[in-house]
Design a protein around this motif. Structure first.
Motif, PDB file in Angstrom:
ATOM      1  N   ASP A  55       0.832  -1.205   0.000  1.00  6.47           N
ATOM      2  CA  ASP A  55       0.000   0.000   0.000  1.00  6.47           C
ATOM      3  C   ASP A  55       0.868   1.258   0.000  1.00  6.47           C
ATOM      4  OD1 ASP A  55      -2.375  -1.481   0.161  1.00  6.47           O
ATOM      5  OD2 ASP A  55      -2.313  -1.519   2.350  1.00  6.47           O
ATOM      6  N   ILE A  56       1.861   1.251   0.850  1.00  4.44           N
ATOM      7  CA  ILE A  56       2.733   2.419   0.991  1.00  4.44           C
ATOM      8  C   ILE A  56       3.500   2.685  -0.299  1.00  4.44           C
ATOM      9  CG2 ILE A  56       4.773   3.306   2.185  1.00  4.44           C
ATOM     10  CD1 ILE A  56       3.712   1.817   4.701  1.00  4.44           C
ATOM     11  N   GLU A  57       4.038   1.635  -0.879  1.00  8.12           N
ATOM     12  CA  GLU A  57       4.776   1.804  -2.136  1.00  8.12           C
ATOM     13  C   GLU A  57       3.857   2.294  -3.248  1.00  8.12           C
ATOM     14  OE1 GLU A  57       7.990   1.709  -2.546  1.00  8.12           O
ATOM     15  OE2 GLU A  57       8.184   1.264  -0.404  1.00  8.12           O
ATOM     16  N   ALA A  58       2.596   1.846  -3.218  1.00  8.41           N
ATOM     17  CA  ALA A  58       1.636   2.280  -4.243  1.00  8.41           C
ATOM     18  C   ALA A  58       1.362   3.778  -4.105  1.00  8.41           C
ATOM     19  CB  ALA A  58       0.345   1.486  -4.116  1.00  8.41           C
ATOM     20  N   VAL A  59       1.173   4.250  -2.867  1.00  5.29           N
ATOM     21  CA  VAL A  59       0.950   5.677  -2.642  1.00  5.29           C
ATOM     22  C   VAL A  59       2.173   6.482  -3.053  1.00  5.29           C
ATOM     23  CG1 VAL A  59       0.524   7.446  -0.895  1.00  5.29           C
ATOM     24  CG2 VAL A  59      -0.698   5.286  -0.782  1.00  5.29           C
ATOM     25  N   LYS A  60       3.350   6.008  -2.696  1.00  2.38           N
ATOM     26  CA  LYS A  60       4.579   6.706  -3.073  1.00  2.38           C
ATOM     27  C   LYS A  60       4.697   6.833  -4.588  1.00  2.38           C
ATOM     28  CE  LYS A  60       8.418   5.455  -1.125  1.00  2.38           C
ATOM     29  NZ  LYS A  60       9.476   4.576  -0.608  1.00  2.38           N
ATOM     30  N   SER A  61       4.275   5.806  -5.301  1.00  2.95           N
ATOM     31  CA  SER A  61       4.450   5.805  -6.760  1.00  2.95           C
ATOM     32  C   SER A  61       3.556   6.823  -7.461  1.00  2.95           C
ATOM     33  CB  SER A  61       4.182   4.400  -7.317  1.00  2.95           C
ATOM     34  OG  SER A  61       2.805   4.067  -7.247  1.00  2.95           O
ATOM     35  N   ILE A  62       2.412   7.161  -6.844  1.00  2.59           N
ATOM     36  CA  ILE A  62       1.509   8.114  -7.499  1.00  2.59           C
ATOM     37  C   ILE A  62       1.547   9.497  -6.848  1.00  2.59           C
ATOM     38  CG2 ILE A  62      -0.063   6.269  -8.210  1.00  2.59           C
ATOM     39  CD1 ILE A  62      -1.986   7.222  -6.006  1.00  2.59           C
ATOM     40  N   ALA A  63       2.385   9.674  -5.815  1.00  4.29           N
ATOM     41  CA  ALA A  63       2.413  10.936  -5.076  1.00  4.29           C
ATOM     42  C   ALA A  63       2.735  12.124  -5.972  1.00  4.29           C
ATOM     43  CB  ALA A  63       3.415  10.854  -3.929  1.00  4.29           C
ATOM     44  N   GLY A  64       3.717  11.963  -6.855  1.00  3.92           N
ATOM     45  CA  GLY A  64       4.095  13.067  -7.730  1.00  3.92           C
ATOM     46  C   GLY A  64       2.950  13.529  -8.601  1.00  3.92           C
ATOM     47  N   THR A  65       2.223  12.568  -9.164  1.00  2.00           N
ATOM     48  CA  THR A  65       1.082  12.900 -10.021  1.00  2.00           C
ATOM     49  C   THR A  65      -0.033  13.546  -9.208  1.00  2.00           C
ATOM     50  OG1 THR A  65       1.605  11.014 -11.452  1.00  2.00           O
ATOM     51  CG2 THR A  65      -0.594  11.962 -11.642  1.00  2.00           C
ATOM     52  N   ILE A  66      -0.314  12.999  -8.026  1.00  2.00           N
ATOM     53  CA  ILE A  66      -1.368  13.551  -7.181  1.00  2.00           C
ATOM     54  C   ILE A  66      -1.053  14.995  -6.797  1.00  2.00           C
ATOM     55  CG2 ILE A  66      -2.349  13.457  -4.854  1.00  2.00           C
ATOM     56  CD1 ILE A  66      -2.521  10.470  -5.116  1.00  2.00           C
ATOM     57  N   PHE A  67       0.184  15.265  -6.421  1.00  2.00           N
ATOM     58  CA  PHE A  67       0.516  16.616  -5.994  1.00  2.00           C
ATOM     59  C   PHE A  67       0.502  17.613  -7.147  1.00  2.00           C
ATOM     60  CE2 PHE A  67       1.311  14.925  -1.920  1.00  2.00           C
ATOM     61  CZ  PHE A  67       1.394  15.990  -1.043  1.00  2.00           C
ATOM     62  N   ALA A  68       0.782  17.151  -8.340  1.00  2.00           N
ATOM     63  CA  ALA A  68       0.638  18.025  -9.504  1.00  2.00           C
ATOM     64  C   ALA A  68      -0.821  18.436  -9.674  1.00  2.00           C
ATOM     65  CB  ALA A  68       1.143  17.318 -10.757  1.00  2.00           C
ATOM     66  N   LEU A  69      -1.733  17.479  -9.480  1.00  2.00           N
ATOM     67  CA  LEU A  69      -3.168  17.772  -9.568  1.00  2.00           C
ATOM     68  C   LEU A  69      -3.615  18.648  -8.400  1.00  2.00           C
ATOM     69  CD1 LEU A  69      -4.539  14.261 -10.657  1.00  2.00           C
ATOM     70  CD2 LEU A  69      -3.906  16.214 -12.098  1.00  2.00           C
ATOM     71  N   LEU A  70      -3.062  18.412  -7.205  1.00  2.00           N
ATOM     72  CA  LEU A  70      -3.381  19.239  -6.050  1.00  2.00           C
ATOM     73  C   LEU A  70      -2.978  20.692  -6.293  1.00  2.00           C
ATOM     74  CD1 LEU A  70      -2.315  17.124  -2.924  1.00  2.00           C
ATOM     75  CD2 LEU A  70      -4.618  17.761  -3.612  1.00  2.00           C
ATOM     76  N   ALA A  71      -1.799  20.885  -6.870  1.00  2.00           N
ATOM     77  CA  ALA A  71      -1.327  22.242  -7.147  1.00  2.00           C
ATOM     78  C   ALA A  71      -2.275  22.960  -8.087  1.00  2.00           C
ATOM     79  CB  ALA A  71       0.079  22.194  -7.744  1.00  2.00           C
ATOM     80  N   LYS A  72      -2.737  22.240  -9.099  1.00  2.00           N
ATOM     81  CA  LYS A  72      -3.668  22.839 -10.057  1.00  2.00           C
ATOM     82  C   LYS A  72      -4.996  23.159  -9.381  1.00  2.00           C
ATOM     83  CE  LYS A  72      -4.955  24.095 -14.182  1.00  2.00           C
ATOM     84  NZ  LYS A  72      -4.364  25.302 -14.816  1.00  2.00           N
ATOM     85  N   HIS A  73      -5.480  22.231  -8.554  1.00  2.00           N
ATOM     86  CA  HIS A  73      -6.750  22.448  -7.865  1.00  2.00           C
ATOM     87  C   HIS A  73      -6.665  23.662  -6.942  1.00  2.00           C
ATOM     88  CE1 HIS A  73     -10.512  21.572  -5.822  1.00  2.00           C
ATOM     89  NE2 HIS A  73      -9.873  21.646  -4.656  1.00  2.00           N
ATOM     90  N   ILE A  74      -5.610  23.755  -6.169  1.00  2.00           N
ATOM     91  CA  ILE A  74      -5.463  24.865  -5.234  1.00  2.00           C
ATOM     92  C   ILE A  74      -5.334  26.190  -5.979  1.00  2.00           C
ATOM     93  CG2 ILE A  74      -3.982  25.869  -3.453  1.00  2.00           C
ATOM     94  CD1 ILE A  74      -3.299  23.000  -2.580  1.00  2.00           C
ATOM     95  N   SER A  75      -4.570  26.198  -7.070  1.00  2.00           N
ATOM     96  CA  SER A  75      -4.396  27.438  -7.830  1.00  2.00           C
ATOM     97  C   SER A  75      -5.705  27.916  -8.442  1.00  2.00           C
ATOM     98  CB  SER A  75      -3.345  27.249  -8.928  1.00  2.00           C
ATOM     99  OG  SER A  75      -3.802  26.356  -9.928  1.00  2.00           O
ATOM    100  N   MET A  76      -6.598  26.964  -8.778  1.00  2.00           N
ATOM    101  CA  MET A  76      -7.882  27.330  -9.375  1.00  2.00           C
ATOM    102  C   MET A  76      -8.911  27.771  -8.333  1.00  2.00           C
ATOM    103  SD  MET A  76      -8.381  24.389 -12.299  1.00  2.00           S
ATOM    104  CE  MET A  76     -10.028  24.983 -12.742  1.00  2.00           C
ATOM    105  N   THR A  77      -8.760  27.297  -7.121  1.00  2.00           N
ATOM    106  CA  THR A  77      -9.773  27.581  -6.096  1.00  2.00           C
ATOM    107  C   THR A  77      -9.296  28.566  -5.045  1.00  2.00           C
ATOM    108  OG1 THR A  77      -9.049  25.658  -4.788  1.00  2.00           O
ATOM    109  CG2 THR A  77     -10.844  25.318  -6.365  1.00  2.00           C
ATOM    110  N   TRP A  78      -8.022  28.976  -5.111  1.00  2.00           N
ATOM    111  CA  TRP A  78      -7.468  29.816  -4.059  1.00  2.00           C
ATOM    112  C   TRP A  78      -8.095  31.195  -4.076  1.00  2.00           C
ATOM    113  CZ3 TRP A  78      -4.865  29.194   0.208  1.00  2.00           C
ATOM    114  CH2 TRP A  78      -4.337  30.327   0.837  1.00  2.00           C
ATOM    115  N   ASN A  79      -8.722  31.571  -2.979  1.00  2.00           N
ATOM    116  CA  ASN A  79      -9.279  32.902  -2.804  1.00  2.00           C
ATOM    117  C   ASN A  79      -8.740  33.537  -1.526  1.00  2.00           C
ATOM    118  OD1 ASN A  79     -11.104  32.973  -5.049  1.00  2.00           O
ATOM    119  ND2 ASN A  79     -12.319  31.440  -3.978  1.00  2.00           N
ATOM    120  N   GLY A  80      -7.568  33.081  -1.114  1.00  2.00           N
ATOM    121  CA  GLY A  80      -7.039  33.545   0.162  1.00  2.00           C
ATOM    122  C   GLY A  80      -7.569  32.658   1.277  1.00  2.00           C
TER     123      GLY A  80
END
Length: 290
Positions: free
Chosen positions: A160-185
């Motif tokens: 499980d841990i290795e699976a999460v580690k393997s997709i972390a980079g992709t997930i955080f790229a999507l998180l960055a996009k989500h936060i940048s689109m929804t950030w209102n302070g």
């Protein structure tokens, strides 16, 4: 290692079924649910929370529970309002690792937490048995993803841990996009519902004596005169005297004036009202148990 080379074919099929929905939900309210669905398919996660950690406070970005309840959001509220994140050893360890790296992957040893509130309230009340915390630098701030499982499912396995580690980079790229689109302070409600936040702002930005600052902070927080006197261990008349002195010092006359003064002060505190969306650092988690 990329997830398409690290994961077995069945796991890749699950990701293929969940990634499109997650991508399509970026910038929308359902993003948290779609993120949890992906994490559940990857590692059996039952709850997930995304947060933004600034130099002085922690803000919830999204939180979701697999059963559709508000459990994750509710527990995050306790974690934030009571300031428990400041005494969370997992958070402390992640911050320490980020001093010399761009990312951190830390596992919480819930059963051996020394803080009773963390162990019994944040995790115990919802029967959480295991937690993975993944963090990455985001400009001067930190973006974190907390992934949890209850005793009904059991602890995360090495797979499980290795699976999460393997997709972390992709997930955080999507998180960055989500936060940048929804950030209102930052959420202004935090300015009024966190006593710790109110006190820190007034302490750092206003030239008020300590007792006057403490009384004003609690008035803004919504406490009664009796509640203030009991908490500060002073009599009612003394609390009223400190309030009067502070009002005179600030050249205000009413509680409404105090609230407006504070909100203006808070909005300028470390440029909170005009903060720009920073760039998320590349996430390449290096897992270490803690």
């Amino acid at each position: 290692m990329s997830f398409w080379t690290a994961l077995p074919e069945p796991a890749l099929e699950k990701l293929a079924a969940n990634f499109p929905a997650l991508i399509m939900s970026i910038g929308e309210k359902r993003f948290g649910i779609e993120l949890l669905s992906l994490l559940h398919a990857t590692c059996g996660a039952e709850h997930a929370t995304v947060f933004n950690l600034t130099a002085d406070n922690l803000f919830e970005v999204t939180a979701a529970s697999l059963d559709g309840s508000d459990t994750a959001h509710r527990q995050v509220g306790v974690y934030l309002k009571e300031g428990l994140w400041r005494q969370d050893p997992t958070m402390t360890e992640a911050q320490h690792r980020l001093e010399s790296d761009t990312s951190a992957f830390v596992r919480t040893d819930i059963g051996h937490l020394s803080d009773d509130a963390l162990r019994e309230i944040v995790y115990g009340e919802t029967d959480i048995q295991d937690r993975l915390l993944i963090c990455s630098r985001w400009g001067d701030d930190i973006v974190g993803l907390s992934v949890l499982r209850s005793s009904n499912v059991g602890r995360f396995t090495t797979t499980d841990i290795e699976a999460v580690k393997s997709i972390a980079g992709t997930i955080f790229a999507l998180l960055a996009k989500h936060i940048s689109m929804t950030w209102n302070g930052p959420n202004v409600s935090v300015a009024l519902t966190s006593l710790e936040e109110i006190e820190a702002c007034i302490r750092e930005c206003a030239a008020l004596p300590r007792r006057e600052a403490e009384v004003c902070s609690r008035i803004i927080y919504g406490m009664s005169s009796l509640g203030i006197s009991l908490e500060l261990n002073i009599c009612d008349e003394t609390a009223m005297t400190y309030r009067k002195r502070a009002y005179n010092r600030l050249n205000i006359a009413t509680q409404r004036d105090l609230l407006l003064w504070y909100l203006e002060l808070w909005s300028k505190w470390q440029d909170r009202a005009t903060r720009q969306v920073p760039k998320l650092e590349k996430v390449l988690p290096d897992y270490k148990a803690a």
